[in-house]
Design a protein around this motif. Sequence first.
Motif: not given
Length: 646
Positions: A204-210, A231-233, A245-257
């Motif tokens: 979108g014009d404000d967020d990208d998400a995967l 994500h990208r904000r 000038n406050d754009d942001a981006r990041g990744v997160r990964a996890g596991v659960r059992a």
Amino acid sequence: MRQFRRGAAAAVLLVLPAVAQAEETPAAASPDTAAIARQTMGLGPDDQDLARLSLEELAMVEVTSVSRRPEALADAAAAIFVISADDIRRSGATSLPEVLRLAPNLSVQRVNAVDYAISARGFNGYETSNKLLVLIDGRSIYSTLNSGVLWDAHDVMLQDIERIEVISGPGGALYGSNAMNGVINIITRSAHDSRGTLLSVGAGDDDDALALRHGGDFGGAGSWRAWLTGHRRNESQSVTGAEANDDARGVRAGVRADWSIGEDRLTLQGDAFDNEVAVNENLLGVETSVRGASVLGRWNRPLAGGEFQVQAYYDRYERTEPDSVEEADTWDLSVQHAFAFGPHQVVLGAGHRVVESRFFATSSIAFLDPAERTLTLTNLFVQDQIALDHGLTLTVGAKFEDNSFSGQEFLPNVRLAWRRPGGDLLWAAVSRASRTPNRIERDLTFPGFLVGGDFQSETATAWELGYRANPRPRMSFSINAFYNVYDGLRTVSVNPATFLPLTLTNHGEAKTWGVEAWGSYDVSPTWRLSAGVSTLTKDYDPTPTPEDISGLISIGDDPDYQVLVRSQHDLTDAVELDVRLRAVGDLAVVDDYVEADVRLGWQLTDRLELSLTGQNLIEDRRVETGDPIRGRAFGRTVFGALQVSF
């Protein structure tokens, strides 16, 4: 240094005008609850049934946050609102704070591209929203540096949330520190309910998400999942329309059992994240790295007619800016036993937490003294729910807590509920809660201007009255009233002899009261209307005095009302239309506003969903917070998402 700036500004920077003037961790979700949740998610190969639960069925959904044991929502004697997995899916939200807008008993203010101020029953504001306890699968995420929550560092994969239980009102008797005005308990799905593969992409014009998730079985009684999100904000705007000038981006990964060995049930989960955000108080966009990781283990087994649980977690947090480094390592161990005998439902437990906090600043203007501290928090709690005659239930509980800064705290709670013959519930409660000091309040030092003091806990005594009912099969509602008395609120005091240096003290007092109400009505089997309203009145003295030159700025900046209206309409078997309106009262320097979000979703196949969401559709540019430094404007946005499971 953003979190440091946040706490430092809360303590000092926002009171500079006044200076000038004067000088001129719960129980896991039960299998039954997970089975109910699967009916509403439509997210995996085993749970594509999108049929909405009836309002009577929703009233019987189990919640765990009120009593730290499973009970039906209809029986919970507290102001609790549940955000279901289906609510999250149909909201079109791309982040956890945006999801929390669905709760009518929360005030959500977006500050900039990634920062939010979120509170219950007042004290909101980026510098003052420090009286809300937030848990993710039993892991506390408030910061011991400033008592707030940095929401960009604690996001989760939204598709894996089973439900969010939002309690407005004190939770100190069961949860202790920081559960002063409310508790948000975010409960993610068991790995048993997330087998298969899910892929969600959005732009979108404000967020990208995967979001990508894959899960399966192991052994004869175990399941696992692994997930990855990105994500990208996009940047927000200044109040004049300039780029922030406050754009942001990041990744997160996890596991659960999750698996079973005989009667024992075990959970092991962990995640790690790496975000790049921008400190933008001056609109220059100074890059900041935020990293962290956590691991949590939980063991449950039947014991003595109830359930015994042991939970432990480790959390690592690190923030690096050009002029500072903040690090925090947290170890937490808790045990609890919930059991019944005769008319008694008893929950008792204990916990111990150790936080190694470090903050190093290259600037000599402001710093923490000492730079490193080891903080401890130890607690014991017990609660007894006693079934009396004529539908009455008396709940008596208390938590004893000992912390490094203010020592011992006693947090009692008494609740009386009456289940009337028609099935509706009337309840009343009186509670005491506290917020323990943080490192900013004890250790912040500005040479010649501010020195660390002997700041103690803020306390609140709350009286509550509530009523919940399903008067008709197609109608439900809940209404709650509260009256809170606060003592020991944060103030800024002068030196009696020399004026400077200032000291953070506990001279503030305030009273608040208001009403929260929400309800739903099924117009037809395919169309549900929901609405919620909350009001807030604050009584305090804002006059600057030598004991508090800030004029009790720690009281926050809150609207006196908020109204939420939501329509969920299945236009056909495959097409959904969701419309949300919110009206928010004005702040000190921000006008009241009405805003709208609309989502259109297509279930193209049993495993493929397409959605288009428009947010903030009414105003060209809107400001939500009165923060004079960080307040940013947001305009209309459109976000499209495609989700496939196989």
